[in-house]
Write a protein that holds these residues in place. Sequence first.
Motif, PDB file in Angstrom:
ATOM      1  N   ALA A  57      -5.853   1.550  -1.720  1.00 12.87           N
ATOM      2  CA  ALA A  57      -6.705   2.518  -1.007  1.00 12.87           C
ATOM      3  C   ALA A  57      -6.490   2.422   0.502  1.00 12.87           C
ATOM      4  O   ALA A  57      -6.423   3.444   1.195  1.00 12.87           O
ATOM      5  CB  ALA A  57      -8.161   2.269  -1.352  1.00 12.87           C
ATOM      6  N   GLU A  58      -6.340   1.193   1.009  1.00 14.53           N
ATOM      7  CA  GLU A  58      -6.137   1.026   2.457  1.00 14.53           C
ATOM      8  C   GLU A  58      -4.780   1.569   2.899  1.00 14.53           C
ATOM      9  O   GLU A  58      -4.677   2.242   3.920  1.00 14.53           O
ATOM     10  CB  GLU A  58      -6.260  -0.457   2.828  1.00 14.53           C
ATOM     11  N   VAL A  59      -3.745   1.271   2.112  1.00  8.50           N
ATOM     12  CA  VAL A  59      -2.401   1.762   2.457  1.00  8.50           C
ATOM     13  C   VAL A  59      -2.393   3.285   2.459  1.00  8.50           C
ATOM     14  O   VAL A  59      -1.904   3.928   3.389  1.00  8.50           O
ATOM     15  CB  VAL A  59      -1.356   1.228   1.453  1.00  8.50           C
ATOM     16  N   ARG A  60      -2.969   3.867   1.426  1.00  7.39           N
ATOM     17  CA  ARG A  60      -2.946   5.334   1.333  1.00  7.39           C
ATOM     18  C   ARG A  60      -3.826   5.974   2.396  1.00  7.39           C
ATOM     19  O   ARG A  60      -3.518   7.068   2.878  1.00  7.39           O
ATOM     20  CB  ARG A  60      -3.345   5.768  -0.076  1.00  7.39           C
ATOM     21  N   ALA A  61      -4.907   5.314   2.775  1.00  6.11           N
ATOM     22  CA  ALA A  61      -5.720   5.853   3.877  1.00  6.11           C
ATOM     23  C   ALA A  61      -4.925   5.805   5.176  1.00  6.11           C
ATOM     24  O   ALA A  61      -5.005   6.713   6.008  1.00  6.11           O
ATOM     25  CB  ALA A  61      -7.005   5.049   4.007  1.00  6.11           C
ATOM     26  N   GLY A  62      -4.127   4.739   5.349  1.00  9.91           N
ATOM     27  CA  GLY A  62      -3.298   4.625   6.550  1.00  9.91           C
ATOM     28  C   GLY A  62      -2.204   5.681   6.602  1.00  9.91           C
ATOM     29  O   GLY A  62      -1.876   6.207   7.662  1.00  9.91           O
ATOM     30  N   TYR A  63      -1.654   6.011   5.422  1.00 13.00           N
ATOM     31  CA  TYR A  63      -0.570   7.001   5.356  1.00 13.00           C
ATOM     32  C   TYR A  63      -1.081   8.436   5.235  1.00 13.00           C
ATOM     33  O   TYR A  63      -0.281   9.376   5.256  1.00 13.00           O
ATOM     34  CB  TYR A  63       0.327   6.715   4.142  1.00 13.00           C
ATOM     35  N   ALA A  64      -2.372   8.617   5.063  1.00 14.22           N
ATOM     36  CA  ALA A  64      -2.920   9.955   4.754  1.00 14.22           C
ATOM     37  C   ALA A  64      -2.601  10.983   5.835  1.00 14.22           C
ATOM     38  O   ALA A  64      -2.506  12.171   5.543  1.00 14.22           O
ATOM     39  CB  ALA A  64      -4.423   9.866   4.553  1.00 14.22           C
ATOM     40  N   VAL A  65      -2.423  10.533   7.087  1.00 14.80           N
ATOM     41  CA  VAL A  65      -2.189  11.492   8.173  1.00 14.80           C
ATOM     42  C   VAL A  65      -0.926  12.326   7.956  1.00 14.80           C
ATOM     43  O   VAL A  65      -0.850  13.459   8.412  1.00 14.80           O
ATOM     44  CB  VAL A  65      -2.106  10.793   9.553  1.00 14.80           C
ATOM     45  N   HIS A  66       0.069  11.738   7.270  1.00 15.43           N
ATOM     46  CA  HIS A  66       1.299  12.512   7.064  1.00 15.43           C
ATOM     47  C   HIS A  66       1.578  12.813   5.596  1.00 15.43           C
ATOM     48  O   HIS A  66       2.535  13.522   5.286  1.00 15.43           O
ATOM     49  CB  HIS A  66       2.516  11.813   7.687  1.00 15.43           C
ATOM     50  N   CYS A  67       0.765  12.299   4.692  1.00  6.89           N
ATOM     51  CA  CYS A  67       1.000  12.530   3.267  1.00  6.89           C
ATOM     52  C   CYS A  67       0.996  14.035   2.972  1.00  6.89           C
ATOM     53  O   CYS A  67       0.072  14.747   3.372  1.00  6.89           O
ATOM     54  CB  CYS A  67      -0.086  11.835   2.461  1.00  6.89           C
ATOM     55  N   PRO A  68       2.010  14.550   2.276  1.00 11.21           N
ATOM     56  CA  PRO A  68       2.040  15.995   1.975  1.00 11.21           C
ATOM     57  C   PRO A  68       0.803  16.466   1.193  1.00 11.21           C
ATOM     58  O   PRO A  68       0.439  17.629   1.276  1.00 11.21           O
ATOM     59  CB  PRO A  68       3.305  16.150   1.123  1.00 11.21           C
TER      60      PRO A  68
END
Lengths: 57, 380
Positions: B299-310
């Motif tokens: 959850a933390e990794v994906r929250a960190g990457y969410a800004v550019h996640c398609p």
Amino acid sequence: MHALTAIVSEHVWATLPAWSMPFARETAELAAGMSIVALAFAVAQLLLFFEELWWRP
Amino acid sequence: MASMTRAVDLARLDDAPPALADELAPALLPAESWVESPLTWIGGALDRIALRGMRLAFASVLHPTPAECEAARHSAQPYIGVDPQHFFARDVPPVATMRLLRRHAIAGGEVVTRELATQYVPFHRGGSWPTSAENDRVVFEHWMHRDRTPRATLIALHGFAMGTTWLDAHVLMAAQWFARGFDVALVTLPFHGPRSPRSARYSGELFASWDVGRTNEAVRQAVFDADLVRRWIAAETGRPVGVLGLSLGGYVASVMASLYEDLAFVIPLVPPVTLDALAASLRALNGGSDAAAPPLSLAEVRAGYAVHCPLSHALAVPRERVLIVGARGDYIVPVEHAYALWRHWGEPAAHWYSGSHVAPFRRARLIARVAEHLDGLALD
């Protein structure tokens, strides 16, 4: 695999100075790992080559 | 104080899109014929061998020290909760300088190696963003027709740890697109190939790591640089420009599809939709029994990457210009990623081939499918 690891431990790691161990180990792991990736890729390319020779859509 | 900060940050994870918060849904693909399924099995086996090699090569990354864990957590903070719409630079400067490095003739045209100054400014200038002269230049190999006007230019983006041009050209099928009347621009992504800093032990080492901040900036720079090349080519040729990307390049292509509505076409090949895909696949080997605890939760990794996640962005390009390609037997970026993107974009055209990440069997059929898609766009 275990025998190979034991040989490497005895004849390679044991001969290195202690300060160089982490670097040497990381470099060896990186080189070995990348070689396996390259081998898998090369086998895939070989299979693709023969597949394209044999099969046309 | 630290624990309070952490509690607040975790509360912000609730803002993540639902698709990012959980595991990806299983891919419901059309049935595969019994003739094709052995190819998928063989491809899957080669993927697993390649994954074992990567696990050995990246062993130190998979076993981070406590200091690296703390740094990873710290680096993600400035990006968690940032509105994805505001993450990417919209006002981009004009192309400043273009250098011609070398050129050689090929049948029907020539291949010109060019270099642009990137002019990239980080979103958040953290301590881990490296200053690197090598990475400050955007190198791309431009396959140009001299015997006729190109139908369009295809910007080809390579995958993680690639960036060797002759290999990229082969894997990204540059000669096939060139033969079909397209100019091709093979763009080197940040920290890859000739853009790797001297300290890097392999291509892409500084692109993907537990340092979420640096990875986010690298993705942002990849999009910025590819757009820089796109704008330069569009101005020079006056012809349409589209993008085709493989794996990590497919991820960058997917992000571009969310930002630039005037792209002539977008073709992500085996794209991940979250950048934890490779790490997750490596950790999943042997049931994850021999991997250390990750420094950040999923959850933390994906929250960190969410800004550019398609999946955080809406598709900006008209849907009929998109073709998603997934591999049925992909163990490196499981097909659920391409499937999730396909669903998120409203089920555009898709092609699910027999084979895997490293072994795309039936490549002739894949090329024919992409060519058919491009023909249908009336680019001429």
